[in-house]
Design an enzyme around this catalytic site. Structure first.
Site, mmCIF file in Angstrom:
data_model
loop_
_atom_site.group_PDB
_atom_site.id
_atom_site.type_symbol
_atom_site.label_atom_id
_atom_site.label_comp_id
_atom_site.label_asym_id
_atom_site.label_seq_id
_atom_site.Cartn_x
_atom_site.Cartn_y
_atom_site.Cartn_z
ATOM 1 C CD GLU A 36 -2.943 -1.090 2.487
ATOM 2 O OE1 GLU A 36 -2.520 -0.190 3.324
ATOM 3 O OE2 GLU A 36 -3.731 -1.760 2.407
ATOM 4 C CD GLN A 94 -8.505 0.349 -24.795
ATOM 5 O OE1 GLN A 94 -7.498 0.075 -25.359
ATOM 6 N NE2 GLN A 94 -9.556 -0.561 -25.090
ATOM 7 C CG ASP A 167 0.727 6.387 -36.338
ATOM 8 O OD1 ASP A 167 0.646 7.453 -36.373
ATOM 9 O OD2 ASP A 167 1.148 5.523 -35.480
ATOM 10 C CE LYS A 190 1.024 2.477 -35.487
ATOM 11 N NZ LYS A 190 1.868 2.940 -34.422
ATOM 12 N NE ARG A 192 -0.294 -0.445 -32.221
ATOM 13 C CZ ARG A 192 1.191 -0.405 -32.027
ATOM 14 N NH1 ARG A 192 1.485 -1.704 -31.724
ATOM 15 N NH2 ARG A 192 1.930 0.378 -31.775
ATOM 16 C CG ASP A 217 4.741 8.607 -33.263
ATOM 17 O OD1 ASP A 217 3.640 8.984 -33.285
ATOM 18 O OD2 ASP A 217 4.468 7.315 -33.292
ATOM 19 C CB SER A 221 5.131 1.844 -26.470
ATOM 20 O OG SER A 221 4.986 0.923 -25.122
ATOM 21 N N GLY A 223 8.650 0.169 -29.456
ATOM 22 C CA GLY A 223 9.607 0.484 -30.490
ATOM 23 C C GLY A 223 9.389 -0.143 -31.946
ATOM 24 C CB THR A 225 5.395 2.277 -34.415
ATOM 25 O OG1 THR A 225 4.273 1.653 -33.940
ATOM 26 C CG2 THR A 225 5.171 3.382 -35.280
#
Ligand code: R5P
Length: 290
Positions: A36, A94, A167, A190, A192, A217, A221, A223, A225
């Protein structure tokens, strides 16, 4: 007014406070044996505005719990307003239910920040379908950009660059930076298939013979792409391939993979790393905390 660095904002909070000649303090953060999180302020901010600086990387969920605990506590202890300064703000990708039953995390995390903060400032948030922060947050939400710093870096360090966006979403960075520099650019397409499997292709041909191609870009993350884009650029004859990004998340050894593929990577310091050479503290001190 007071600038407070949370656990993942220490690399920028102090710099921002120094530029503004404002008081700065670190939030004291530790954990109980069962994991915690405990946070503690060791200064008085009654009737002052508190700016919590937190970038959200590595243990993102812990980072979120930490700022919620801190914000609520600051209010209970008398802070006038509590503002979140987020060099990198997560959960932006998301933004819809891509698969049946999935959470639309962007909306949920946005709602959480609304509940606990009076305002939020985020650098180059990944806005795709919800293209302004006002579509995500109800509180005052301001988008900042590192594009001019990236353009300056390219101008100083790379001769005769061609800017490439990997992209369709990257035009906000790549095209904008190319326009600032007055140089040629292309945006690739692009597809995905999964987190680690992407394909990129070029729609409109460009000859790169002997030139330096610079992929711009917002996020790197895994890499993948960038690795796939670099393959296309080399086939077109690029002499060197560079990658300039705002947020270098670099999971799963991405930096080594990119280095081994001969790609020269530089990011801003929204997330600190070996290649975070572009300092964004000036943008925050200039645009946010006045
Ligand atoms: C998404 O569209 C972003 O702009 C980046 O292109 C993406 O997050 C990069 O992810 P990765 O490095 O895992 O390919």
């Amino acid at each position: 007014m007071l600038i407070v660095s949370c656990s993942h904002g220490r690399h920028l909070g102090r710099l921002i406070a120094k530029k503004l000649r404002m008081p700065h303090s670190n939030l004291i953060v530790d954990k109980f044996p069962d994991d915690e999180i405990r946070v503690r302020f060791d200064f008085n901010f009654k009737n002052r505005n508190v700016f919590l600086v937190q970038s959200f990387y590595k243990n993102i969920s812990d980072c979120i719990i930490e700022v919620i605990l801190a914000s609520k506590t600051a209010k209970e202890l008398g802070a006038k307003k509590v503002v979140l300064v987020a060099p990198y703000f997560p959960y932006m990708r998301q933004d819809k239910r891509f698969h049946k039953g999935e959470a639309v995390s962007q909306r949920i995390i946005g709602g959480l920040i609304d509940k606990y903060f009076d305002a939020v400032y985020a650098m180059d948030p990944h806005l795709h379908r919800k293209n302004i922060l006002g579509n995500i947050f109800k509180i005052r939400a301001v988008k900042l950009t590192a594009n001019n710093l990236i353009a300056d870096y390219i101008k100083k360090h790379i001769k005769n660059p061609v800017i490439m966006g990997p992209d369709e979403e990257s035009y906000k960075w790549a095209k904008n930076v190319a326009e600032m520099l007055g140089v040629e650019s292309r945006i690739l397409k692009k597809k995905r298939y999964s987190s680690y499997h992407v394909e990129v292709k070029l729609n409109k041909k460009i000859g790169l013979g002997g030139r330096d191609a610079v992929i711009v870009d917002d996020i790197v993350s895994t890499g993948h792409t960038i690795l796939e884009t670099a393959k296309v650029l080399r086939k077109l004859g690029a002499k060197n391939v560079h990658c300039l990004c705002v947020h270098g998340i670099f999971v799963d050894n991405a930096l080594s993979k990119l280095k081994n593929a001969g790609i020269k990577v530089v990011s801003t310091n929204t997330i600190p790393s070996k290649v975070s050479k572009i300092d964004v503290s000036g943008v925050f001190s200039h645009d946010v905390i006045k």
